[in-house]
Design a protein around this motif. Structure first.
Motif, PDB file in Angstrom:
ATOM      1  N   LYS A  47       0.817  -1.223   0.000  1.00 38.21           N
ATOM      2  CA  LYS A  47       0.000   0.000   0.000  1.00 38.21           C
ATOM      3  C   LYS A  47       0.852   1.276   0.000  1.00 38.21           C
ATOM      4  O   LYS A  47       0.622   2.180  -0.803  1.00 38.21           O
ATOM      5  CB  LYS A  47      -0.938   0.013   1.224  1.00 38.21           C
ATOM      6  N   SER A  48       1.823   1.346   0.923  1.00 31.94           N
ATOM      7  CA  SER A  48       2.651   2.558   0.982  1.00 31.94           C
ATOM      8  C   SER A  48       3.474   2.697  -0.291  1.00 31.94           C
ATOM      9  O   SER A  48       3.658   3.807  -0.805  1.00 31.94           O
ATOM     10  CB  SER A  48       3.595   2.521   2.187  1.00 31.94           C
ATOM     11  N   THR A  49       3.946   1.571  -0.788  1.00 28.93           N
ATOM     12  CA  THR A  49       4.704   1.597  -2.047  1.00 28.93           C
ATOM     13  C   THR A  49       3.860   2.249  -3.138  1.00 28.93           C
ATOM     14  O   THR A  49       4.333   3.133  -3.865  1.00 28.93           O
ATOM     15  CB  THR A  49       5.079   0.149  -2.452  1.00 28.93           C
ATOM     16  N   MET A 168      -2.629  10.325   2.017  1.00 31.26           N
ATOM     17  CA  MET A 168      -2.454  10.128   3.452  1.00 31.26           C
ATOM     18  C   MET A 168      -2.165   8.662   3.749  1.00 31.26           C
ATOM     19  O   MET A 168      -2.922   7.779   3.337  1.00 31.26           O
ATOM     20  CB  MET A 168      -3.728  10.538   4.184  1.00 31.26           C
ATOM     21  N   ASP A 169      -1.082   8.430   4.490  1.00 26.07           N
ATOM     22  CA  ASP A 169      -0.702   7.055   4.837  1.00 26.07           C
ATOM     23  C   ASP A 169      -1.086   6.780   6.287  1.00 26.07           C
ATOM     24  O   ASP A 169      -0.428   7.254   7.210  1.00 26.07           O
ATOM     25  CB  ASP A 169       0.807   6.868   4.621  1.00 26.07           C
ATOM     26  N   GLU A 170      -2.146   6.061   6.475  1.00 33.40           N
ATOM     27  CA  GLU A 170      -2.669   5.720   7.804  1.00 33.40           C
ATOM     28  C   GLU A 170      -2.743   6.919   8.746  1.00 33.40           C
ATOM     29  O   GLU A 170      -2.127   6.916   9.813  1.00 33.40           O
ATOM     30  CB  GLU A 170      -1.818   4.614   8.429  1.00 33.40           C
ATOM     31  N   PRO A 171      -3.503   7.931   8.362  1.00 30.71           N
ATOM     32  CA  PRO A 171      -3.549   9.147   9.182  1.00 30.71           C
ATOM     33  C   PRO A 171      -4.155   8.915  10.551  1.00 30.71           C
ATOM     34  O   PRO A 171      -3.860   9.654  11.484  1.00 30.71           O
ATOM     35  CB  PRO A 171      -4.417  10.108   8.360  1.00 30.71           C
TER      36      PRO A 171
HETATM   37 MG   LIG Z   1       2.499   1.165   4.804  1.00 29.75          MG
END
Ligand SMILES: [Mg+2]
Ligand SMILES: Nc1ncnc2c1ncn2[C@@H]1O[C@H](COP(=O)(O)OP(=O)(O)OP(=O)(O)O)[C@@H](O)[C@H]1O
Length: 224
Positions: A47-49, A168-171
Protein backbone atom coordinates in the motif's frame (compact mmCIF):
# COMPACT_ATOMS: atom_id res chain seq x y z
CA UNK A 1 -17.25 10.62 -17.72
CA UNK A 2 -14.61 12.77 -16.05
CA UNK A 3 -11.03 11.84 -16.82
CA UNK A 4 -9.30 10.39 -13.75
CA UNK A 5 -6.83 12.69 -12.03
CA UNK A 6 -4.46 9.75 -11.41
CA UNK A 7 -4.10 6.66 -13.54
CA UNK A 8 -1.55 3.87 -13.32
CA UNK A 9 -0.66 1.37 -15.99
CA UNK A 10 0.86 -1.99 -15.04
CA UNK A 11 2.62 -0.35 -12.14
CA UNK A 12 5.32 -2.62 -10.75
CA UNK A 13 7.88 -2.09 -8.00
CA UNK A 14 10.61 -4.57 -7.18
CA UNK A 15 12.93 -3.64 -4.30
CA UNK A 16 16.45 -5.01 -4.56
CA UNK A 17 18.56 -5.17 -1.42
CA UNK A 18 20.57 -8.32 -1.95
CA UNK A 19 17.38 -10.16 -2.81
CA UNK A 20 14.26 -9.11 -4.62
CA UNK A 21 10.93 -8.16 -3.09
CA UNK A 22 8.08 -7.73 -5.52
CA UNK A 23 6.15 -5.06 -3.63
CA UNK A 24 3.70 -4.14 -6.38
CA UNK A 25 2.78 -5.92 -9.56
CA UNK A 26 0.85 -4.80 -12.64
CA UNK A 27 -1.45 -2.40 -10.85
CA UNK A 28 -3.94 -0.60 -13.08
CA UNK A 29 -5.76 1.99 -11.04
CA UNK A 30 -7.90 5.05 -11.74
CA UNK A 31 -8.63 7.70 -9.16
CA UNK A 32 -11.55 9.95 -10.06
CA UNK A 33 -10.99 13.69 -9.77
CA UNK A 34 -12.43 15.15 -6.59
CA UNK A 35 -13.04 11.73 -5.03
CA UNK A 36 -12.22 10.40 -1.61
CA UNK A 37 -10.69 6.93 -1.96
CA UNK A 38 -9.19 4.42 0.43
CA UNK A 39 -6.46 1.89 -0.14
CA UNK A 40 -6.80 -1.14 2.13
CA UNK A 41 -5.06 -4.48 2.50
CA UNK A 42 -2.82 -6.51 4.80
CA UNK A 43 0.43 -5.18 6.25
CA UNK A 44 3.44 -5.47 3.97
CA UNK A 45 1.38 -6.00 0.82
CA UNK A 46 2.32 -2.83 -1.07
CA UNK A 47 0.00 0.00 0.00
CA UNK A 48 2.65 2.56 0.98
CA UNK A 49 4.70 1.60 -2.05
CA UNK A 50 1.70 2.39 -4.24
CA UNK A 51 1.04 5.71 -2.51
CA UNK A 52 4.69 6.77 -2.85
CA UNK A 53 4.67 5.93 -6.55
CA UNK A 54 1.48 7.82 -7.34
CA UNK A 55 2.80 10.79 -5.38
CA UNK A 56 6.08 10.80 -7.28
CA UNK A 57 8.13 10.14 -4.14
CA UNK A 58 9.65 7.04 -5.70
CA UNK A 59 10.08 5.53 -9.16
CA UNK A 60 8.51 2.27 -10.33
CA UNK A 61 10.54 -0.62 -11.72
CA UNK A 62 8.16 -0.65 -14.66
CA UNK A 63 4.76 0.70 -15.61
CA UNK A 64 3.44 4.23 -15.69
CA UNK A 65 1.79 6.83 -13.49
CA UNK A 66 -0.23 9.57 -15.12
CA UNK A 67 -1.20 12.72 -13.32
CA UNK A 68 -3.81 14.08 -15.72
CA UNK A 69 -1.92 13.72 -19.01
CA UNK A 70 1.53 13.98 -17.50
CA UNK A 71 3.50 10.74 -17.31
CA UNK A 72 5.42 11.04 -14.00
CA UNK A 73 7.70 8.17 -14.98
CA UNK A 74 8.92 10.05 -18.04
CA UNK A 75 10.09 13.29 -16.40
CA UNK A 76 13.39 14.03 -14.69
CA UNK A 77 13.88 14.40 -10.93
CA UNK A 78 13.73 18.20 -10.93
CA UNK A 79 10.51 18.34 -12.85
CA UNK A 80 9.05 15.61 -10.65
CA UNK A 81 9.95 17.58 -7.51
CA UNK A 82 8.32 20.64 -9.01
CA UNK A 83 5.10 18.75 -9.83
CA UNK A 84 5.02 17.30 -6.31
CA UNK A 85 5.55 20.68 -4.76
CA UNK A 86 2.80 22.28 -6.83
CA UNK A 87 0.11 19.63 -6.84
CA UNK A 88 0.51 17.04 -4.12
CA UNK A 89 0.20 17.09 -0.34
CA UNK A 90 1.36 14.25 1.90
CA UNK A 91 0.34 13.24 5.39
CA UNK A 92 2.48 10.50 6.90
CA UNK A 93 1.60 8.17 9.71
CA UNK A 94 4.10 9.64 12.14
CA UNK A 95 3.35 13.36 11.66
CA UNK A 96 6.93 14.55 10.91
CA UNK A 97 6.28 17.86 12.67
CA UNK A 98 9.26 19.97 13.69
CA UNK A 99 9.37 19.65 17.51
CA UNK A 100 11.12 22.96 18.26
CA UNK A 101 8.53 25.02 16.39
CA UNK A 102 5.04 25.97 17.46
CA UNK A 103 1.98 24.72 15.62
CA UNK A 104 1.68 28.04 13.78
CA UNK A 105 5.37 28.01 12.82
CA UNK A 106 5.15 24.43 11.54
CA UNK A 107 2.48 25.54 9.09
CA UNK A 108 4.21 28.84 8.25
CA UNK A 109 7.41 27.06 7.30
CA UNK A 110 5.50 24.81 4.91
CA UNK A 111 3.95 27.91 3.34
CA UNK A 112 7.39 29.44 2.99
CA UNK A 113 8.66 26.28 1.27
CA UNK A 114 5.61 26.35 -1.01
CA UNK A 115 6.62 29.86 -2.12
CA UNK A 116 3.81 31.81 -0.46
CA UNK A 117 4.95 35.45 -0.06
CA UNK A 118 6.16 36.24 3.51
CA UNK A 119 3.40 38.80 4.09
CA UNK A 120 0.71 36.19 3.43
CA UNK A 121 2.23 33.29 5.38
CA UNK A 122 0.89 34.24 8.79
CA UNK A 123 -2.69 34.84 7.72
CA UNK A 124 -2.77 31.75 5.53
CA UNK A 125 -1.37 29.57 8.35
CA UNK A 126 -4.17 30.83 10.60
CA UNK A 127 -6.74 29.96 7.93
CA UNK A 128 -5.37 26.44 7.49
CA UNK A 129 -5.34 25.82 11.23
CA UNK A 130 -8.93 27.07 11.47
CA UNK A 131 -9.87 24.57 8.79
CA UNK A 132 -8.74 21.73 11.06
CA UNK A 133 -10.18 23.29 14.23
CA UNK A 134 -6.89 24.24 15.91
CA UNK A 135 -7.26 27.98 16.23
CA UNK A 136 -6.71 27.74 19.99
CA UNK A 137 -3.40 25.83 19.67
CA UNK A 138 -1.26 28.20 17.59
CA UNK A 139 1.43 28.56 20.20
CA UNK A 140 1.59 24.99 21.44
CA UNK A 141 4.51 22.79 20.49
CA UNK A 142 3.83 19.36 18.98
CA UNK A 143 4.66 17.50 22.21
CA UNK A 144 1.93 19.47 23.97
CA UNK A 145 -0.73 18.14 21.60
CA UNK A 146 -2.67 14.90 21.46
CA UNK A 147 -2.03 12.47 18.60
CA UNK A 148 -5.20 13.57 16.83
CA UNK A 149 -4.28 17.24 17.15
CA UNK A 150 -0.80 16.57 15.78
CA UNK A 151 -2.30 14.76 12.86
CA UNK A 152 -4.54 17.76 12.20
CA UNK A 153 -1.48 20.05 12.18
CA UNK A 154 0.03 17.64 9.64
CA UNK A 155 -3.09 18.01 7.49
CA UNK A 156 -2.99 21.82 7.74
CA UNK A 157 0.66 21.70 6.73
CA UNK A 158 0.03 19.35 3.82
CA UNK A 159 -2.41 21.91 2.40
CA UNK A 160 0.21 24.68 2.36
CA UNK A 161 0.89 24.36 -1.34
CA UNK A 162 -2.85 24.24 -2.07
CA UNK A 163 -2.45 20.79 -3.65
CA UNK A 164 -5.20 19.28 -5.73
CA UNK A 165 -4.29 15.82 -4.44
CA UNK A 166 -3.88 14.86 -0.81
CA UNK A 167 -2.23 11.50 -0.08
CA UNK A 168 -2.45 10.13 3.45
CA UNK A 169 -0.70 7.06 4.84
CA UNK A 170 -2.67 5.72 7.80
CA UNK A 171 -3.55 9.15 9.18
CA UNK A 172 -5.60 7.67 12.00
CA UNK A 173 -3.27 4.76 12.76
CA UNK A 174 -2.48 6.01 16.27
CA UNK A 175 -5.81 7.54 17.21
CA UNK A 176 -8.67 6.56 19.46
CA UNK A 177 -12.10 6.43 17.87
CA UNK A 178 -13.18 9.92 18.95
CA UNK A 179 -10.04 11.55 17.55
CA UNK A 180 -10.47 9.47 14.43
CA UNK A 181 -14.02 10.79 13.97
CA UNK A 182 -12.79 14.35 14.34
CA UNK A 183 -9.98 13.78 11.88
CA UNK A 184 -12.43 12.25 9.43
CA UNK A 185 -14.65 15.32 9.57
CA UNK A 186 -11.60 17.45 8.73
CA UNK A 187 -10.66 15.17 5.86
CA UNK A 188 -14.20 15.23 4.45
CA UNK A 189 -14.16 18.99 4.77
CA UNK A 190 -10.96 19.18 2.71
CA UNK A 191 -12.42 16.80 0.12
CA UNK A 192 -15.57 18.92 -0.15
CA UNK A 193 -13.38 21.87 -1.04
CA UNK A 194 -12.56 20.03 -4.25
CA UNK A 195 -9.40 18.17 -3.36
CA UNK A 196 -8.88 14.57 -4.39
CA UNK A 197 -8.04 12.54 -1.28
CA UNK A 198 -6.45 9.09 -1.12
CA UNK A 199 -6.14 7.46 2.29
CA UNK A 200 -4.34 4.25 3.21
CA UNK A 201 -6.16 2.79 6.16
CA UNK A 202 -6.78 -0.35 8.17
CA UNK A 203 -9.78 1.30 9.79
CA UNK A 204 -13.30 0.23 8.80
CA UNK A 205 -14.53 3.60 10.13
CA UNK A 206 -12.32 5.52 7.72
CA UNK A 207 -13.43 3.25 4.89
CA UNK A 208 -17.07 4.22 5.47
CA UNK A 209 -16.43 7.75 4.17
CA UNK A 210 -14.73 6.54 0.98
CA UNK A 211 -16.51 6.67 -2.35
CA UNK A 212 -14.13 4.04 -3.63
CA UNK A 213 -12.01 1.37 -1.95
CA UNK A 214 -8.98 -0.21 -3.58
CA UNK A 215 -7.86 -3.45 -2.04
CA UNK A 216 -4.20 -4.42 -2.40
CA UNK A 217 -3.11 -7.96 -1.69
CA UNK A 218 0.28 -9.50 -2.48
CA UNK A 219 1.17 -6.39 -4.48
CA UNK A 220 -1.83 -6.72 -6.73
CA UNK A 221 -5.05 -4.78 -7.00
CA UNK A 222 -7.95 -7.05 -6.21
CA UNK A 223 -11.08 -6.46 -8.21
CA UNK A 224 -13.81 -4.92 -6.13
MG1 LIG B 1 2.50 1.17 4.80
N1 LIG C 1 12.83 0.37 0.79
C1 LIG C 1 12.52 -0.93 0.76
N2 LIG C 1 13.46 -1.86 0.48
C2 LIG C 1 13.14 -3.18 0.43
N3 LIG C 1 11.91 -3.66 0.60
C3 LIG C 1 10.94 -2.78 0.89
C4 LIG C 1 11.19 -1.37 0.98
N4 LIG C 1 10.02 -0.74 1.28
C5 LIG C 1 9.09 -1.71 1.37
N5 LIG C 1 9.63 -2.93 1.13
C6 LIG C 1 8.92 -4.22 1.10
O1 LIG C 1 7.87 -4.15 0.14
C7 LIG C 1 6.69 -4.78 0.60
C8 LIG C 1 5.53 -3.79 0.60
O2 LIG C 1 5.80 -2.78 1.59
P1 LIG C 1 4.81 -1.57 1.88
O3 LIG C 1 5.52 -0.65 2.77
O4 LIG C 1 4.33 -1.03 0.58
O5 LIG C 1 3.61 -2.33 2.63
P2 LIG C 1 2.27 -1.75 3.29
O6 LIG C 1 1.12 -2.44 2.61
O7 LIG C 1 2.29 -0.27 3.26
O8 LIG C 1 2.36 -2.30 4.79
P3 LIG C 1 1.87 -1.63 6.19
O9 LIG C 1 0.38 -1.79 6.25
O10 LIG C 1 2.55 -2.48 7.21
O11 LIG C 1 2.35 -0.21 6.21
C9 LIG C 1 7.03 -5.35 1.97
O12 LIG C 1 7.39 -6.71 1.79
C10 LIG C 1 8.24 -4.55 2.41
O13 LIG C 1 9.07 -5.30 3.26
Amino acid sequence: MNKPIIRTEKLTKIYENGYQTVALQDVDLEIPRGSLSCIMGPSGHGKSTLLHLIGGLDRPTSGKVFLDDLDLTAIDANRLAEVRCRRIGFVFQFFNLLPMLTVLENVEIALMLAGVPPKEQHERARELLALVGLEDKHHARPNQLSGGQRQRVAIARSLANDPDILLMDEPSGNLDSKSEQELLRNIENVNQQGKTVVIITHSPTVATVAQRIFYIQDGRLKNE
